[in-house]
Design an enzyme around this catalytic site. Sequence first.
Site, PDB file in Angstrom:
ATOM      1  N   ARG A  76       1.066  -1.417   0.058  1.00  0.00           N
ATOM      2  CA  ARG A  76      -0.011  -0.159   0.150  1.00  0.00           C
ATOM      3  C   ARG A  76       1.013   1.176  -0.077  1.00  0.00           C
ATOM      4  O   ARG A  76       1.902   1.367   0.833  1.00  0.00           O
ATOM      5  CB  ARG A  76      -1.054   0.104   1.318  1.00  0.00           C
ATOM      6  CG  ARG A  76      -1.974  -1.054   1.312  1.00  0.00           C
ATOM      7  CD  ARG A  76      -3.065  -0.430   0.371  1.00  0.00           C
ATOM      8  NE  ARG A  76      -4.261  -1.265   0.258  1.00  0.00           N
ATOM      9  CZ  ARG A  76      -4.266  -2.235  -0.659  1.00  0.00           C
ATOM     10  NH1 ARG A  76      -3.431  -2.624  -1.662  1.00  0.00           N
ATOM     11  NH2 ARG A  76      -5.643  -2.910  -0.795  1.00  0.00           N
TER      12      ARG A  76
ATOM     13  N   GLU B 228      -3.931   7.598  -5.142  1.00  0.00           N
ATOM     14  CA  GLU B 228      -3.963   6.983  -6.433  1.00  0.00           C
ATOM     15  C   GLU B 228      -5.530   7.379  -7.079  1.00  0.00           C
ATOM     16  O   GLU B 228      -6.539   7.643  -6.098  1.00  0.00           O
ATOM     17  CB  GLU B 228      -4.157   5.318  -6.414  1.00  0.00           C
ATOM     18  CG  GLU B 228      -2.781   4.740  -5.837  1.00  0.00           C
ATOM     19  CD  GLU B 228      -2.760   3.252  -5.673  1.00  0.00           C
ATOM     20  OE1 GLU B 228      -3.952   2.676  -5.822  1.00  0.00           O
ATOM     21  OE2 GLU B 228      -1.994   2.779  -5.124  1.00  0.00           O
TER      22      GLU B 228
ATOM     23  N   HIS C  21      -1.081   0.034 -10.070  1.00  0.00           N
ATOM     24  CA  HIS C  21      -1.746  -0.716  -9.092  1.00  0.00           C
ATOM     25  C   HIS C  21      -2.202  -2.029  -9.854  1.00  0.00           C
ATOM     26  O   HIS C  21      -3.496  -2.351  -9.810  1.00  0.00           O
ATOM     27  CB  HIS C  21      -2.715  -0.011  -8.408  1.00  0.00           C
ATOM     28  CG  HIS C  21      -3.250  -0.875  -7.103  1.00  0.00           C
ATOM     29  ND1 HIS C  21      -3.723   0.123  -5.794  1.00  0.00           N
ATOM     30  CD2 HIS C  21      -3.121  -2.042  -6.587  1.00  0.00           C
ATOM     31  CE1 HIS C  21      -3.778  -0.896  -4.861  1.00  0.00           C
ATOM     32  NE2 HIS C  21      -3.728  -1.818  -5.243  1.00  0.00           N
TER      33      HIS C  21
HETATM   34  P1  NDP Z   1      -0.802 -11.202   5.307  1.00  0.00           P
HETATM   35  O1  NDP Z   1      -1.843 -10.729   6.360  1.00  0.00           O
HETATM   36  O2  NDP Z   1      -0.913 -12.542   4.933  1.00  0.00           O
HETATM   37  O3  NDP Z   1       0.611 -10.602   5.413  1.00  0.00           O
HETATM   38  C1  NDP Z   1       0.654  -9.046   5.954  1.00  0.00           C
HETATM   39  C2  NDP Z   1       1.953  -9.164   6.768  1.00  0.00           C
HETATM   40  O4  NDP Z   1       1.948  -7.830   7.213  1.00  0.00           O
HETATM   41  C3  NDP Z   1       1.846 -10.064   8.205  1.00  0.00           C
HETATM   42  O5  NDP Z   1       3.020 -10.819   8.031  1.00  0.00           O
HETATM   43  C4  NDP Z   1       2.044  -9.046   9.204  1.00  0.00           C
HETATM   44  O6  NDP Z   1       2.812  -9.681  10.139  1.00  0.00           O
HETATM   45  C5  NDP Z   1       2.670  -7.942   8.455  1.00  0.00           C
HETATM   46  N1  NDP Z   1       2.398  -6.637   9.468  1.00  0.00           N
HETATM   47  C6  NDP Z   1       1.133  -5.959   9.339  1.00  0.00           C
HETATM   48  N2  NDP Z   1       1.262  -4.926  10.077  1.00  0.00           N
HETATM   49  C7  NDP Z   1       2.539  -4.788  10.519  1.00  0.00           C
HETATM   50  C8  NDP Z   1       3.271  -3.853  11.211  1.00  0.00           C
HETATM   51  N3  NDP Z   1       2.453  -2.721  11.749  1.00  0.00           N
HETATM   52  N4  NDP Z   1       4.523  -3.940  11.425  1.00  0.00           N
HETATM   53  C9  NDP Z   1       5.051  -5.283  10.991  1.00  0.00           C
HETATM   54  N5  NDP Z   1       4.528  -6.047  10.097  1.00  0.00           N
HETATM   55  C10 NDP Z   1       3.177  -6.015  10.069  1.00  0.00           C
HETATM   56  O7  NDP Z   1      -1.761 -10.289   3.865  1.00  0.00           O
HETATM   57  P2  NDP Z   1      -1.166 -10.658   2.403  1.00  0.00           P
HETATM   58  O8  NDP Z   1       0.246 -11.129   2.280  1.00  0.00           O
HETATM   59  O9  NDP Z   1      -2.402 -11.468   1.838  1.00  0.00           O
HETATM   60  O10 NDP Z   1      -1.169  -9.132   1.673  1.00  0.00           O
HETATM   61  C11 NDP Z   1      -0.456  -8.143   2.199  1.00  0.00           C
HETATM   62  C12 NDP Z   1      -0.809  -6.814   1.635  1.00  0.00           C
HETATM   63  O11 NDP Z   1      -0.346  -6.815   0.240  1.00  0.00           O
HETATM   64  C13 NDP Z   1      -2.325  -6.654   1.823  1.00  0.00           C
HETATM   65  O12 NDP Z   1      -2.674  -5.996   3.136  1.00  0.00           O
HETATM   66  C14 NDP Z   1      -2.533  -5.381   0.726  1.00  0.00           C
HETATM   67  O13 NDP Z   1      -2.649  -4.219   1.076  1.00  0.00           O
HETATM   68  C15 NDP Z   1      -1.400  -5.821  -0.479  1.00  0.00           C
HETATM   69  N6  NDP Z   1      -1.915  -6.296  -1.764  1.00  0.00           N
HETATM   70  C16 NDP Z   1      -1.408  -5.421  -2.794  1.00  0.00           C
HETATM   71  C17 NDP Z   1      -1.942  -5.931  -4.193  1.00  0.00           C
HETATM   72  C18 NDP Z   1      -1.599  -4.807  -5.227  1.00  0.00           C
HETATM   73  O14 NDP Z   1      -2.255  -4.999  -6.111  1.00  0.00           O
HETATM   74  N7  NDP Z   1      -0.379  -4.156  -5.138  1.00  0.00           N
HETATM   75  C19 NDP Z   1      -2.642  -6.870  -4.260  1.00  0.00           C
HETATM   76  C20 NDP Z   1      -2.992  -7.700  -3.260  1.00  0.00           C
HETATM   77  C21 NDP Z   1      -2.654  -7.324  -1.866  1.00  0.00           C
HETATM   78  P3  NDP Z   1       2.542  -9.535  11.709  1.00  0.00           P
HETATM   79  O15 NDP Z   1       0.856  -9.417  11.951  1.00  0.00           O
HETATM   80  O16 NDP Z   1       3.099 -10.459  12.519  1.00  0.00           O
HETATM   81  O17 NDP Z   1       3.014  -7.957  12.002  1.00  0.00           O
END
Ligand code: NDP
Length: 315
Positions: free
Chosen positions: A229, A258, A276
């Site tokens: 994001r 965006e 995106h």
């Molecule tokens: P997941 O929930 O599987 O992974 C998200 C990761 O982020 C987790 O490992 C989590 O670990 C970590 N995380 C969240 N908050 C924090 C924080 N404050 N500090 C450190 N680490 C953090 O999600 P996905 O892998 O399925 O998707 C990830 C993101 O990719 C989505 O949220 C979306 O916004 C983006 N995305 C973008 C797309 C695009 O078209 N460009 C398409 C699809 C997704 P933990 O909770 O242990 O901290």
Amino acid sequence: RVLQYGKMPLPQLDADLAQAYEVSILSEQPDPEHFLAEQGAQFEYLVTSAAMGLPARVIQALPKLKFVSSFGVGFDALDREALQDKGVRVGYTPGVLDDCVADMAFALLLDATRGLSESDRFVRRGDWSKGRFGIRTRASGKRLGIFGMGRIGSTVARRAAGFDMEVAYHNRRPIEGSPHHYLPSLLELARWSDFLVITAAGGDSTQHLVSTDVLDALGPQGFLINVARGSVVDEAALVTALQQQRIAGAGLDVFEDEPRPKPELLALDNVVLAPHIASGTHETRRAMADLVLHNLQQYIATGRPAAEVPWSAAQ
Ligand code: NDP
């Protein structure tokens, strides 16, 4: 009856929804506010996308709303507070887009390091006959830092193995049994990395975590890749770091505002820009559409969607 917040990113999904349900598309109404005031009380089900989101104003205009089926895995643009206040359940589409988003992370990484888009501009301008294109940075065998080792992050890590890269990551908590090196802060991860790939969720907890300090820790040989994001990166700080070559380059699929990336980015050759599109393949968009439909059917049949946003499932 189903209320669609707007047209979906896959036209076939609009058609599939219209075939299965009596659908109204809010954004297509001549006066959406008037429509909500007149007919809002008729809808229990709503379909939206991660990109369109869902504002509190619309949620509050739907007194009988029970379930939202969202196209996408990010839920930072859905108003969590308003949804939780009403006990609305939310389905989304995790897992089915991991491969294509990870592919895009690598496409941007290779483009940023090898200068592919820039070399394409060079050839088209006719500059090849006037001189050589400059040599670039090697990608394989380097250190890949993953900020957000979740579903997409771990798919990026698998691809990195094919490029003989060493992988480390930062999450809020280490993952038990992970073969990859955990670094307890983003700053340490940036310092360690040749390439810092952002795959963490958006929202308040990650807002602007990629700051001037993190970019300086990545350093003048380092590249930033963001497929998560735009909000995770302080884009003004990134522009300055790119302009002053305090980092080597960047590959961005997502932006703070965006579809209006900062104009300064457009003038820079050391950044690759994509609109995106990380999940934007026929195969993945179809799989996402199927899960949107499946979540809706499952909710109607059982009261629970097949894939539910974690804070919704916890209520
Ligand atoms: P997941 O929930 O599987 O992974 C998200 C990761 O982020 C987790 O490992 C989590 O670990 C970590 N995380 C969240 N908050 C924090 C924080 N404050 N500090 C450190 N680490 C953090 O999600 P996905 O892998 O399925 O998707 C990830 C993101 O990719 C989505 O949220 C979306 O916004 C983006 N995305 C973008 C797309 C695009 O078209 N460009 C398409 C699809 C997704 P933990 O909770 O242990 O901290």
